[in-house]
Design an enzyme around this catalytic site. Structure first.
Site, PDB file in Angstrom:
ATOM      1  N   LYS A 199     -30.275 -12.300   7.634  1.00 13.56           N
ATOM      2  CA  LYS A 199     -31.659 -11.825   7.821  1.00 13.56           C
ATOM      3  C   LYS A 199     -32.101 -11.101   6.550  1.00 13.56           C
ATOM      4  CE  LYS A 199     -32.716  -8.453  10.824  1.00 13.56           C
ATOM      5  NZ  LYS A 199     -32.855  -7.766  12.132  1.00 13.56           N
ATOM      6  N   ASP A 215     -27.941  -7.748   7.489  1.00 16.25           N
ATOM      7  CA  ASP A 215     -29.318  -7.253   7.544  1.00 16.25           C
ATOM      8  C   ASP A 215     -29.628  -6.503   6.243  1.00 16.25           C
ATOM      9  OD1 ASP A 215     -31.786  -6.266   8.421  1.00 16.25           O
ATOM     10  OD2 ASP A 215     -30.900  -4.730   9.702  1.00 16.25           O
ATOM     11  N   THR A 216     -29.373  -5.207   6.183  1.00 16.88           N
ATOM     12  CA  THR A 216     -29.612  -4.455   4.940  1.00 16.88           C
ATOM     13  C   THR A 216     -28.568  -4.818   3.881  1.00 16.88           C
ATOM     14  OG1 THR A 216     -28.221  -2.591   5.626  1.00 16.88           O
ATOM     15  CG2 THR A 216     -30.563  -2.479   6.202  1.00 16.88           C
ATOM     16  N   GLU A 237     -19.123 -12.122  10.129  1.00 19.87           N
ATOM     17  CA  GLU A 237     -20.132 -11.138  10.556  1.00 19.87           C
ATOM     18  C   GLU A 237     -21.104 -11.764  11.550  1.00 19.87           C
ATOM     19  OE1 GLU A 237     -21.096  -8.089  10.301  1.00 19.87           O
ATOM     20  OE2 GLU A 237     -20.852  -7.255   8.289  1.00 19.87           O
ATOM     21  N   ASP A 238     -21.664 -10.958  12.422  1.00 20.23           N
ATOM     22  CA  ASP A 238     -22.726 -11.448  13.296  1.00 20.23           C
ATOM     23  C   ASP A 238     -24.029 -11.616  12.512  1.00 20.23           C
ATOM     24  OD1 ASP A 238     -23.032  -8.677  12.913  1.00 20.23           O
ATOM     25  OD2 ASP A 238     -23.459  -8.230  15.016  1.00 20.23           O
TER      26      ASP A 238
HETATM   27  P1  IMP Z   1     -26.404  -4.219   7.851  1.00 18.66           P
HETATM   28  O1  IMP Z   1     -25.359  -3.214   7.463  1.00 18.66           O
HETATM   29  O2  IMP Z   1     -27.770  -3.593   7.843  1.00 18.66           O
HETATM   30  O3  IMP Z   1     -26.376  -5.467   7.012  1.00 18.66           O
HETATM   31  O4  IMP Z   1     -26.177  -4.672   9.345  1.00 18.66           O
HETATM   32  C1  IMP Z   1     -25.068  -4.307  10.028  1.00 18.66           C
HETATM   33  C2  IMP Z   1     -25.173  -4.356  11.513  1.00 18.66           C
HETATM   34  O5  IMP Z   1     -26.473  -3.980  12.005  1.00 18.66           O
HETATM   35  C3  IMP Z   1     -24.927  -5.711  12.065  1.00 18.66           C
HETATM   36  O6  IMP Z   1     -23.560  -6.060  12.047  1.00 18.66           O
HETATM   37  C4  IMP Z   1     -25.493  -5.550  13.454  1.00 18.66           C
HETATM   38  O7  IMP Z   1     -24.545  -4.951  14.308  1.00 18.66           O
HETATM   39  C5  IMP Z   1     -26.683  -4.608  13.250  1.00 18.66           C
HETATM   40  N1  IMP Z   1     -27.950  -5.378  13.239  1.00 18.66           N
HETATM   41  C6  IMP Z   1     -28.740  -5.650  12.189  1.00 18.66           C
HETATM   42  N2  IMP Z   1     -29.817  -6.387  12.548  1.00 18.66           N
HETATM   43  C7  IMP Z   1     -29.680  -6.605  13.875  1.00 18.66           C
HETATM   44  C8  IMP Z   1     -30.462  -7.342  14.859  1.00 18.66           C
HETATM   45  O8  IMP Z   1     -31.492  -7.965  14.575  1.00 18.66           O
HETATM   46  N3  IMP Z   1     -29.978  -7.317  16.125  1.00 18.66           N
HETATM   47  C9  IMP Z   1     -28.835  -6.677  16.490  1.00 18.66           C
HETATM   48  N4  IMP Z   1     -28.081  -6.006  15.609  1.00 18.66           N
HETATM   49  C10 IMP Z   1     -28.498  -5.966  14.315  1.00 18.66           C
HETATM   50 MG    MG Z   2     -24.647  -3.714  16.456  1.00 24.31          MG
END
Ligand code: IMP
Ligand code: MG
Length: 173
Positions: free
Chosen positions: A129, A101-102, A97-98
Site C-alpha cells: 500500500k 504501509d508506511t 508480511e501482510d
Molecule cells: P507499516 O509499518 O506502516 O508498514 O505497517 C505495519 C503494520 O500496520 C502492518 O503489518 C499491519 O499490521 C498494519 N496496517 C497497515 N495498514 C493496514 C490496513 O490497511 N489494515 C490493517 N492493518 C494495517
Molecule cells: Mg495489525
C-alpha cells in the site's frame, strides 16, 4: 461486520496470486537454504497459503513485532515481541508480511536481520500500500498493489477483529 465495507481482493484472487508467487519463489530459491518467516499476527493466513505453493525444501517460522503509530513515524515505534526459534545464521530469509504501509516495520526488520549473519534477505508482502509510504524499503515480491484505504480480512485486522475473513475488504473506519 463494518458497514459499507466492500471486497477489493477476493480469496480466490489471493489463491491464484499465491500460486504465482510460490512458483516464482521456488524457482528463485533453488539450491538455497530458504527460511520463510511470517510476521505475526497479520501474515498468518498468507504465510500458510504461500507455503503450500512453495515446492522446494524449506523451513517456516514466525517473528512477532508490534508497531505503535504515534504522531511521529519512526522505527523506534517498533517492538520485538517474539524472536524466531530457528537458527538464522547462513540462511536465506524470506520475510512474509501482510501489508507494507508506511514501511517502518519492514525497514526495522531489515536492520534487525542485517545484524544476524543471514546469507540473503528478501521481503514478500500480500499487499503493498503506497499511499502512506514514509521510508523507502525494498519489497521483492508483492501480491497486490493498493493505492489507499484501510483493509481488513485475510489476516488484516481492525482492533484485532476480522482477521478470519477469507477475502480482503476496504473498510469504512
Ligand atoms: P507499516 O509499518 O506502516 O508498514 O505497517 C505495519 C503494520 O500496520 C502492518 O503489518 C499491519 O499490521 C498494519 N496496517 C497497515 N495498514 C493496514 C490496513 O490497511 N489494515 C490493517 N492493518 C494495517
Ligand atoms: Mg495489525
Amino acid at each position: 461486520m463494518i458497514e459499507n465495507s466492500e471486497i477489493i481482493i477476493s480469496g480466490s484472487q489471493i489463491d491464484t496470486r499465491c500460486k504465482e508467487l510460490g512458483e516464482q519463489i521456488s524457482s528463485d530459491y533453488q539450491g538455497k537454504d530458504l527460511v520463510v518467516l511470517g510476521v505475526l499476527n497479520g501474515a498468518f493466513m498468507f504465510t500458510a497459503q504461500l507455503c503450500k505453493n512453495i515446492t522446494i525444501d524449506m523451513s517456516v517460522d514466525f517473528i512477532q513485532v508490534s508497531s505503535y503509530k504515534g504522531e511521529t513515524l519512526t522505527s523506534e515505534s517498533v517492538t520485538l515481541l517474539r524472536e524466531p526459534r530457528i537458527l538464522l545464521s547462513g540462511k536465506d530469509i524470506l520475510i512474509v508480511e501482510d501489508i507494507v504501509d508506511t514501511g517502518i516495520t519492514t525497514a526495522w526488520l531489515k536492520t534487525y536481520f542485517s545484524k544476524r549473519n543471514v546469507r540473503s534477505y528478501n521481503v514478500c508482502t500480500l499487499v503493498n500500500k503506497c499511499e502512506r509510504r514514509f521510508i523507502e524499503t525494498p519489497v521483492t515480491y508483492s501480491g497486490f498493489l493498493v493505492e489507499r484505504g484501510f483493509l481488513i480480512g485475510y489476516g488484516l485486522d481492525y482492533q484485532e477483529k476480522y482477521r478470519n475473513l477469507p477475502d480482503i475488504y476496504c473498510a469504512n473506519v
